[in-house]
Every structure is written in structure tokens, then in C-alpha cells.
Write a protein that holds these residues in place. Structure first.
Motif, PDB file in Angstrom:
ATOM      1  N   ILE B 100       0.840  -1.201   0.000  1.00 33.27           N
ATOM      2  CA  ILE B 100       0.000   0.000   0.000  1.00 33.27           C
ATOM      3  C   ILE B 100       0.877   1.255   0.000  1.00 33.27           C
ATOM      4  CG2 ILE B 100      -1.640   1.330   1.407  1.00 33.27           C
ATOM      5  CD1 ILE B 100      -2.843  -1.419   2.270  1.00 33.27           C
ATOM      6  N   MET B 101       1.947   1.242   0.799  1.00 28.63           N
ATOM      7  CA  MET B 101       2.845   2.399   0.825  1.00 28.63           C
ATOM      8  C   MET B 101       3.516   2.579  -0.539  1.00 28.63           C
ATOM      9  SD  MET B 101       2.521   3.769   3.757  1.00 28.63           S
ATOM     10  CE  MET B 101       3.902   4.822   4.100  1.00 28.63           C
ATOM     11  N   PHE B 104       1.515   4.686  -2.824  1.00 31.26           N
ATOM     12  CA  PHE B 104       1.692   6.119  -2.557  1.00 31.26           C
ATOM     13  C   PHE B 104       2.977   6.625  -3.202  1.00 31.26           C
ATOM     14  CE2 PHE B 104      -1.473   5.266   0.640  1.00 31.26           C
ATOM     15  CZ  PHE B 104      -2.154   6.462   0.766  1.00 31.26           C
ATOM     16  N   PRO B 110      -1.504  12.605  -2.729  1.00 30.65           N
ATOM     17  CA  PRO B 110      -2.403  11.972  -1.750  1.00 30.65           C
ATOM     18  C   PRO B 110      -3.405  11.063  -2.453  1.00 30.65           C
ATOM     19  CG  PRO B 110      -2.207  14.318  -1.332  1.00 30.65           C
ATOM     20  CD  PRO B 110      -1.572  14.077  -2.661  1.00 30.65           C
ATOM     21  N   LEU B 111      -3.773   9.965  -1.784  1.00 26.32           N
ATOM     22  CA  LEU B 111      -4.727   9.011  -2.361  1.00 26.32           C
ATOM     23  C   LEU B 111      -5.910   8.839  -1.410  1.00 26.32           C
ATOM     24  CD1 LEU B 111      -2.249   6.166  -3.492  1.00 26.32           C
ATOM     25  CD2 LEU B 111      -3.346   7.864  -4.969  1.00 26.32           C
ATOM     26  N   THR B 112      -7.102   8.693  -1.978  1.00 22.86           N
ATOM     27  CA  THR B 112      -8.274   8.391  -1.157  1.00 22.86           C
ATOM     28  C   THR B 112      -8.352   6.873  -0.983  1.00 22.86           C
ATOM     29  OG1 THR B 112      -9.728   8.144  -3.045  1.00 22.86           O
ATOM     30  CG2 THR B 112      -9.525  10.376  -2.115  1.00 22.86           C
ATOM     31  N   LEU B 113      -9.249   6.460  -0.080  1.00 24.92           N
ATOM     32  CA  LEU B 113      -9.440   5.019   0.134  1.00 24.92           C
ATOM     33  C   LEU B 113      -9.883   4.335  -1.165  1.00 24.92           C
ATOM     34  CD1 LEU B 113      -8.927   3.432   2.664  1.00 24.92           C
ATOM     35  CD2 LEU B 113     -11.340   3.643   3.252  1.00 24.92           C
ATOM     36  N   ILE B 116      -6.932   3.748  -3.468  1.00 24.16           N
ATOM     37  CA  ILE B 116      -6.093   2.617  -3.043  1.00 24.16           C
ATOM     38  C   ILE B 116      -6.797   1.302  -3.377  1.00 24.16           C
ATOM     39  CG2 ILE B 116      -4.866   1.552  -1.103  1.00 24.16           C
ATOM     40  CD1 ILE B 116      -5.140   4.345   0.297  1.00 24.16           C
ATOM     41  N   THR B 117      -8.101   1.238  -3.059  1.00 22.21           N
ATOM     42  CA  THR B 117      -8.860   0.012  -3.316  1.00 22.21           C
ATOM     43  C   THR B 117      -8.844  -0.316  -4.814  1.00 22.21           C
ATOM     44  OG1 THR B 117     -10.264   0.627  -1.477  1.00 22.21           O
ATOM     45  CG2 THR B 117     -11.061  -1.148  -2.848  1.00 22.21           C
ATOM     46  N   TYR B 120      -5.517  -1.852  -5.698  1.00 19.32           N
ATOM     47  CA  TYR B 120      -5.170  -3.096  -5.003  1.00 19.32           C
ATOM     48  C   TYR B 120      -6.273  -4.113  -5.247  1.00 19.32           C
ATOM     49  CZ  TYR B 120      -3.400  -6.031  -1.215  1.00 19.32           C
ATOM     50  OH  TYR B 120      -2.884  -7.065  -0.481  1.00 19.32           O
TER      51      TYR B 120
END
Lengths: 172, 175
Positions: B100-101, B104, B110-113, B116-117, B120
Motif C-alpha cells: 500500500i505504501m 503512494f 495523496p490518495l483516497t481510500l 487505493i482500493t 489493489y
């Protein structure tokens, strides 16, 4: 002999303190608290031998020379880090652990192959970890978005540099 | 005095042998694979530490009586350092936090949830883990169902769940 003896004493005393404290109240940052407990015990053992002398320990062998102290330090640091790494698997559920547990609980019937897809949600895989990273101050939330902190940058720099050294793709 | 310093630093020197041999063998012999490379180079470091400990203790009459305690101390310290290194590599290979890092790091913003989802693929990560378990024989597939194969992962899982219960009073972080 002294290194082995005092290394074991630090481990037993440190774990006893850790166990009792965890049953009184869980700390907010577990790994930090574990490091403080075990390294604090290690420093207390060294300080007691340094300031109070051998007589305090009723004939037990003490760490008399600097190389023995260094050996004791390396022994304790290696073992405490090993415990801290193991402890991270107590704190969180790894997907592999969830899968193996569910297959085991399904017994002789076995677990249908299709059921594996529903075992772990996106929320469990991602959201919980992101919140852990915020708790550990590697990410910070601002206006609904997350960004890396300097600590988070250092964390990923170490992993990414080593991954590139090995020539591996990113895992996870 | 010098020989005692060497004795003290042997676990760290053993780790250095292990790490360098791991990087060189993994990069140089791709078919070896990471796990085998880690096992063989850990053994190389362990033998180095044991041989050096015996040689140093036998060379100094004052240390002969301390041979067994030093073998145990250096063996445990080296074993713990090797375990630390194994998990450092394992984090790089399987853990979600570095992954996850890494998202980034690649995004550089900056990333929102949701961002990221979207990056991933959880279903893919589950399939990767299932394949790993099947390939290593930890689980087996028969007639469209999974069963426990070799019990190593099962024992590790039970130990982790037992420790969760003892230390945290729950079997799962979601309880």
C-alpha cells in the motif's frame, strides 16, 4: 555463561511485565510498548550490575567485560526484534491465516473453491491496513485523502531499495 | 581481548554472510528461488558462526569452558537475526503495508481510500495466496473443495490464534 543467563532473565522478566500490562490495559501502540518493556528490562539489568556490583546477585555470574556486554546486547536485540516481528502476526489477521483456519474448520467436507473469494473483503484487505498505517503515523489523513509522512517515506524507502537490490517486483 | 570482541560480533558477521550470499545467489541463480536461497544461505551463515565460535573458544584456554554457552548464545542470536531477515524479505514479498505504501510512492500524490482500493485487487491477492498454499502442498484441492494438506501452516495458524487469545483475548482482529 553470564550472557546466556542474563539474556534468559531479560526474556522471562520482560515477557512477564508484557503479559501483566496487556491484561491490565492494552497500549495504543503495541510494538512501541513492547520495545520499551524489553529494552527497558535489558538496560535495568545492565545498570543494576554496573552500579550495584556482583554482590547483589548472590554468586550468579555477571557481565564483567565489555565484549560480554556487547554479546548480551546483540543477543537481546536479535531476540526482541524476533518477538516483535512475531507479535505483528498476533495483532492482525493475515489472509493466509484466515484461509487455512476456514479450511481447517470445514473439516472432512472441505471448503468449496468458490467460497475462497468471499472469505476476505476489500475492506479487510485494504481499509484496515490503511487505518493501521495512520495509527503508526506512516500516513496522515487530510480532507478525505491520505498522504505519506516522513516516517512512511523512510519505511517504504527501505523496502523499495532492498526489493530493487534483489530485482523483485512489488509483492503484497 | 580482541578475540572476545570477535566472539561477541560473530552473530552479526554470520548475518552479513547470510545477507550477501542471499542477494548474490538470488540474483545469480534465478531458478534457485527466494525460499531455497534463504534456507541455503541461512545454513551457510549458521555453519560459519558455529565453526568460528568453536575455533575461537578452543584457541583460547580461558574460553574453553565457555564453548557450549557461547555456541548456544551465538546460535540463538544468529537464529533470531536470520528470522528477522527472513521476515523482512517476507514483508517485501507478501505483506500489504509495504504494498500500500508503494502505491503512494508511485502515485506521488495523496490518495483516497477508493484510489487505493482501485489499485489493489483483493481478489487477485487472495488467488495468489491460494496458489502459494497449493504449490507448497499446505492445502490440496479435491473435487472442487480445498482440504488441509501438509500441516505446517495449520500449526503456525493455530499457534498464532492461541497467542492472540492469550495476549489480546480474541481470535481475530475483527472480533
Amino acid at each position: 555463561m553470564a550472557v546466556l543467563l542474563w539474556g534468559i532473565i531479560v526474556g522471562v522478566v520482560g515477557f512477564a511485565i508484557h503479559f501483566v500490562l496487556w491484561h491490565i490495559r492494552l497500549p495504543q501502540r503495541h510494538l512501541r510498548a513492547i520495545a520499551i518493556i524489553f529494552f527497558g528490562t535489558m538496560v535495568a539489568v545492565l545498570a543494576a550490575q554496573w552500579f550495584l556490583g556482583d554482590s547483589l546477585f548472590g554468586g550468579l555470574p555477571c557481565l564483567d567485560e565489555l565484549p560480554e556486554v556487547v554479546s548480551f546486547f546483540i543477543f537481546c536485540v536479535a531476540c526482541v526484534f524476533a518477538y516483535m516481528i512475531t507479535y505483528t502476526s498476533f495483532e492482525v489477521d493475515s489472509p493466509t491465516e484466515v484461509m487455512v483456519d476456514r479450511i481447517d474448520r470445514s473439516g472432512d467436507q472441505g471448503l468449496p473453491v468458490g467460497a475462497m473469494d468471499d472469505l476476505i473483503s476489500n475492506e479487510q484487505m485494504v481499509k484496515v491496513r490503511v487505518l493501521n498505517l495512520v495509527r503508526d503515523r506512516m500516513l496522515i489523513e487530510e480532507n478525505g485523502a491520505f498522504r505519506m509522512t516522513p516516517k512512511g517515506r523512510r519505511f517504504i524507502w527501505v523496502f523499495d531499495t532492498y526489493r530493487r537490490l534483489l530485482g523483485r517486483p512489488r509483492g503484497g | 581481548m580482541g578475540i572476545k570482541w570477535l566472539l561477541a560480533f560473530l552473530p552479526v558477521l554470520g548475518l552479513a554472510v547470510h545477507v550477501v550470499a542471499n542477494v548474490v545467489s538470488y540474483r545469480g541463480i534465478r531458478r534457485l528461488g527466494m525460499l531455497k536461497s534463504l534456507i541455503y544461505t541461512f545454513a551457510l551463515g549458521l555453519v560459519s558462526v558455529a565453526v568460528a565460535t568453536v575455533a575461537i573458544c578452543l584457541a583460547d584456554p580461558a574460553l574453553r569452558a565457555e564453548l557450549l554457552p557461547y555456541l548456544i548464545v551465538n546460535g540463538i542470536a544468529y537464529g533470531a537475526l536470520g528470522y528477522d531477515y527472513f521476515h523482512f524479505i517476507n514483508l517485501n514479498v507478501t505483506a500489504r503495508r509495504p504494498r500500500i505504501m508503494g502505491e503512494f510512492l508511485d502515485a506521488q500524490r495523496p490518495l483516497t481510500l477508493e484510489d487505493i482500493t482501485a489499485r489493489y485487487d483483493s481478489a487477485l491477492q487472495v488467488r495468489v495466496r491460494v496458489k502459494r498454499l497449493v504449490d507448497s502442498g499446505q492445502i490440496v484441492e479435491r473435487d472442487g473443495r480445498y482440504f488441509i494438506g501438509r500441516p505446517t501452516m495449520l500449526y503456525i495458524t493455530r499457534f498464532i490464534m492461541f497467542m492472540k487469545l492469550v495476549m489480546l483475548g480474541k481470535r481475530s482482529e475483527f472480533e
